[in-house]
Structure formats: structure tokens, C-alpha cells
Motif scaffolding. Sequence first.
Motif, short mmCIF file in Angstrom:
data_model
loop_
_atom_site.label_atom_id
_atom_site.label_comp_id
_atom_site.label_asym_id
_atom_site.label_seq_id
_atom_site.Cartn_x
_atom_site.Cartn_y
_atom_site.Cartn_z
N LEU A 332 0.83 -1.20 0.00
CA LEU A 332 0.00 0.00 0.00
C LEU A 332 0.87 1.26 0.00
N TYR A 333 1.98 1.20 0.71
CA TYR A 333 2.93 2.33 0.73
C TYR A 333 3.43 2.63 -0.68
N ASP A 334 3.65 1.57 -1.45
CA ASP A 334 4.20 1.74 -2.81
C ASP A 334 3.14 2.21 -3.79
N THR A 335 1.84 2.03 -3.49
CA THR A 335 0.81 2.29 -4.49
C THR A 335 -0.21 3.35 -4.11
N ASN A 620 -2.34 -6.25 -0.50
CA ASN A 620 -3.03 -5.13 0.16
C ASN A 620 -3.95 -4.37 -0.78
N ALA A 621 -3.53 -4.23 -2.05
CA ALA A 621 -4.35 -3.46 -2.99
C ALA A 621 -5.72 -4.10 -3.17
N ALA A 622 -5.75 -5.43 -3.26
CA ALA A 622 -7.02 -6.14 -3.44
C ALA A 622 -7.89 -6.02 -2.19
N LEU A 627 -12.52 -3.41 0.65
CA LEU A 627 -12.99 -2.51 1.69
C LEU A 627 -13.72 -1.32 1.08
N ARG A 628 -13.17 -0.75 0.02
CA ARG A 628 -13.82 0.38 -0.65
C ARG A 628 -15.20 -0.02 -1.17
N GLU A 629 -15.29 -1.22 -1.77
CA GLU A 629 -16.58 -1.67 -2.28
C GLU A 629 -17.60 -1.81 -1.15
N GLY A 630 -17.15 -2.38 -0.03
CA GLY A 630 -18.05 -2.52 1.11
C GLY A 630 -18.52 -1.18 1.64
#
Length: 642
Positions: A332-335, A620-622, A627-630
Motif C-alpha cells: 500500500l505504501y508503494d501504491t 493489500n491493494a485487493a 474494503l472500498r466496495e463494502g
Amino acid sequence: MYVFPGQGSQRKGMGKELFGKYPDLVARADRLLGYSLRELCLDDPDRVLNRTEYTQPALYAVSALQYLDHIDSGEAPPAVVAGHSLGEYSALFAAGAFDFTTGLDLVRRRGELMSRAPKGAMAAVVNLDQERVAEILAGLPHHNIDIANINSRRQCILSGVYDEIHAPDVRAAYTAAGGSFIPLNVSAAFHSRCMTDVQEEFARHLAGVDFRAPRIPVIANCTARPYPATGHADLLARQISSPVKWYESLSWLLARGHDDFREIGPGDVLTKLTGKIREEPLRIEEPPRVEAPAPPRRPAPSPAPSRTSRRPELVFMYGGQGTQYYRMGQELYDTHPAFRDAMDRGSALYEAAQGTSLVAAMHDSSRRGQDFDDILHTHAALYSIGWGLTEALRAEGFEPDAVLGHSLGEYVAATVAGVMSFEDGLDLVMKQAHLLKLRCRTGGMLSVLAPPALHQRRRDLFAGLALAGVNFGADARGNFVVSGDADRITEARAALDREGVVAVRLPVRYGFHSALVDDIRHECRSLGRAVRVSAPRVPVYSCAYAGELDGETLNRWDDYAWDVIRGRVRFDELMATAFRDPARHYFVDLSASGSFVNFLKHGYGPDHRGTFAINQFGNNAASMGRLREGLREVAGGVPALV
């Protein structure tokens, strides 16, 4: 108002006029104690009345009988009650929290345990106020002395290790400042850190007691405020090693118009103290009441509705020690720019204070698969991860309606709610980590996948280990954590393994939520006092207190900062009281390991909906995408029961 005295008020002959009036209760007491209560109090043939294990049941019984005598004589019941130390049990009896025999059994056990405490000492300091007493104490080269009682503006009691209380420089420091230093005739260091082992053992005894909600308010020694409807055992356990805040208790009552005090029990010690407090009461400054925002106006219902589209509240949840691992959040830090900016902000503050990069320590690829357990890194890393995940969600338009902290995660929750700044919170956890490293001996923590009742039932398995927290427990399922000496953790894990009980050792080198951290109590509270505190923008739910933080806690941030790492984690109690209707909430797990989602799944059932942000298995991206979808589904209006 009735007040009940504590140990030191006992005298030979007490209760003479009462024993004949209540023969049934006296007979019950004799059976429970195994000796004659009347003979002890009136004759004391073996000269044991002043021994703690005899004093406590005798004084409780006499005070309780005197209270009954007042009520049976037609006296009006009190509007509120309070007791000094041991007297708190008489006050709870008067308020109906337990019956006479239950209270007697509690003080019998309390007295037995306290009588076996290591040798200690106590001394009164008179003619100096609490602030000056504490200031002098902080300047002395002794680390095992606490302020045990704050009885009035100019009377405090010190308690601690015998050799330190009686050290010549202690008396000299207080007398040089204009105070009187008076050693007390006691054999143990009551209401000090020296009693933490007693507190833990007594807490196990309290776990088997059913308390009733008090019929009238009872002021607690630990908080100087009324007992809540639940949580009696926790307050009584804490009282063993916490200061008696009598000055504040009486001042708080005076400020609320309670001016008619009657002492119930032998002697008049409290009556004299009340007179002094009346002359110079403590100024009580309650925080301004923060009104909750008015709920949104609900649309008029359609005919015969059974559901509403009001979205569930988002509860952001933050984890503590034991959830960390190397390279947590690296993908997540990288993206994710917002997450990276938040982590870089924390890392820059860390580097300015510590001289090394926090992000570099977290993402050290050469240590992948090893335990990430250096407290100087993990404390700050967990705090920063919780904050960074919050900032990532905020950047995408998601804000919490409430926050919940678990152990160290409570500091993150308070920061997210605006109670303290990110800088103050990070500074607190960094300094706390240094204190742990310098002052506390190492230990360990063990997560046990079994009902919490196992801890109480199998004391042979858990001897010497504190019950650090309960995450859930019902029927055959459960999860609790024990904490203590590293060797005992190893032994307990091996014993549990032999019995087929799954237990996981957490990557933690210190015995959080146990007596192993007591050496830094004063310093931790000082760190809390240094924090500038504001009213929360959203509700803050605390596992340490099993409820929502209130204005009283904001005024006592030093106590709270300590209780977060020392008190028991009561996640199970919090879920039972604050989240009874799971349809109203959507839980957002912002721990590093996704542990809350597992708690909800295995301990609370499918009605407790939630999603995690990251975990130790990568991708982490997935997981952030799920989480965003929820959250978008929730924001769009998921039907909830009315």
C-alpha cells in the motif's frame, strides 16, 4: 450522605450494641470466618484484631450492621454513599450491590491476600498539598513509592517499599519543604504498585462474584465518581493498587450540594477529614458537555414500513501489540499516495527523535519471516499504520462515525477522533516504548483459543499469568490473552498444547496488561498529563473501560494513558454493551492483521458486518479494494432493521 471508614478505625469493643440485634447475620459471619466475630471485636483474646486478615472482615461487618441498625431505626436512606478504602465494601453493601455474606467473603479474601503482601511501609505527609508532595517525590532517587491516599488538601499518604519509605532522604525532603512526615504502623504498602500481584489474584476471586447495580450512587475510590451500572469487579480490583481519591470524592459531592455527612462505623476519622475538606475543597472543573449532533431528519415513512434506508454507522477499529509484522503495509505504501504521505510524516517525526527511519525499519526485507518485536520500532509503527490507513480512507471520502481502540490502538482511535494531535500521540508512544525498554523486564503474551472460563477454572495452567484481555467467549468457542513472565508463557503454551488447546505466542517482548509494566506507572501517567486534550469529534469506544470515553476521562488523560497498557482489554464487554444492535454498525478493521474481522466472524456471528484493510498475507491493494466496495455499498444505503 453516609460515609464508611477504612482500616485503622477498628478498636476493641466495636459493635457491642449490634451483635445481639442481628444474631442471624453474626452466626453466618462466624460460619464463613471460622471464628467468633463477637469475641474478636469485643475481647480480642488472641490480640489479632489489628492484623489485616482479621481487621478487614471485622470492620466491614461492624459497619454493615451499624448501617442496618440506622435503617431499621427509621432513619432515611442516604442519597449517596462512599467508603474510604475498605469502607467502599460497606458502601456497596448499603447500596445493594451485594448481600452481607458476599461482602464479608470478599473482604475476608482481600484481607488474606493483603496480609501476605511483601513487606512495605506507609507514611503520612501533612501540611503539603498533593502537587508539592508529588513534585518532591519525583525528585527523589527512589522508584517504588506511590501516593496512596489523597485525604485532604494538605494530607497525603505515601506507600511503597519499606527501605525507600524509611530512607533518611525521604523524610528530610518533606520536612525541609515544611511538611510533617509521620510513618504509619502498617506492614504492607497498601494502594501502591507493590500490591499488583495481590490485585491480580484478587481479580480472579472477583471474577466469580455476581454484582447487582447499586440502588443508590456509590462513589468509587479509583475515580472519585459514582460507580457505573457494571464493571464493579474491575474497580474493586484496581482499588487494591490505586490511590484513594478521598479529597476529590468529598469535594465532588460538596460541589453537588451534598453537605450532610454521617459516618457509619467505629471512630470519627472521616468526620474530621470532612471538616478539613469543607474548609478547603478541591476545585472541581468538569469538562464542558459536548452535545452530540442532532440526527439527520428521517423521511416520512411509506405505508406500513418495516425497514429504513438509514446507513449503518462506520466504526473504525485499531489494533495493538501482537498484530505487527515486517513489511506490513508495504504494498500500500508503494501504491497509495495518501497512505505513503501519512507514513512518511510519521517516519520523519520518528527519525528526528530517534535518528533512524521508521519506514525503513518496518520494510526491512532481510528480516521477512522473523518476529517484528523491537518495541522501539513496533510501538510507533502500529500507531502510524492505524493513522495511515485512516488517511488513505479519508482521501477517498470515507470518515468514521465512531472509533474503537484495542490496547495500543486506543491511542490511534483518540487521535483519529481529534482528542489529541498526531504529533502528541506519536511522541507519547515513542517515549512509552523507551520507558518499557529501559525500565521493564521482558515478558510475553499468549493468545489462547478457548473460552475465557478456562483461565479461571485451570489456575494450574495459568499460575502467575495475568488475564490481559478477552476478545470473545461463548459456548465452546473463545479467545483470551494472558501476559507475564516469558518462561511462564512458554510453560503455559506447552501445557495447553499437551491438552489440545490452541495457543499462539504473540510477537511481543513485554508483559502488557500485567504487573510487568508497573515500574513505569508514574512516568506513563506523566506522559499522559503532557498531552493537550480536546473534545472528540466522534464517539471513542475504549476496550480498557468497556464503554465510550466521556468528559471525565478527558479530564484524567494521565489515568487513561496508563490504563490503556495496564488495564485488561475488555473487547467482549464493549461489544456486548455498546454494539448490541449490529445492524446499526459496519466495522472497518484498520489493524495491521485483520484481527478484528476474525473476532467478529468467530465470536459474534454474521450480523456483525465488517471488512479489513490489510493483513499479513499480502495483496493489500485487493483487500483495500474490497474494503472500498463494502464502504460504498454501505454509503449507498444498505437496508437496516428499524
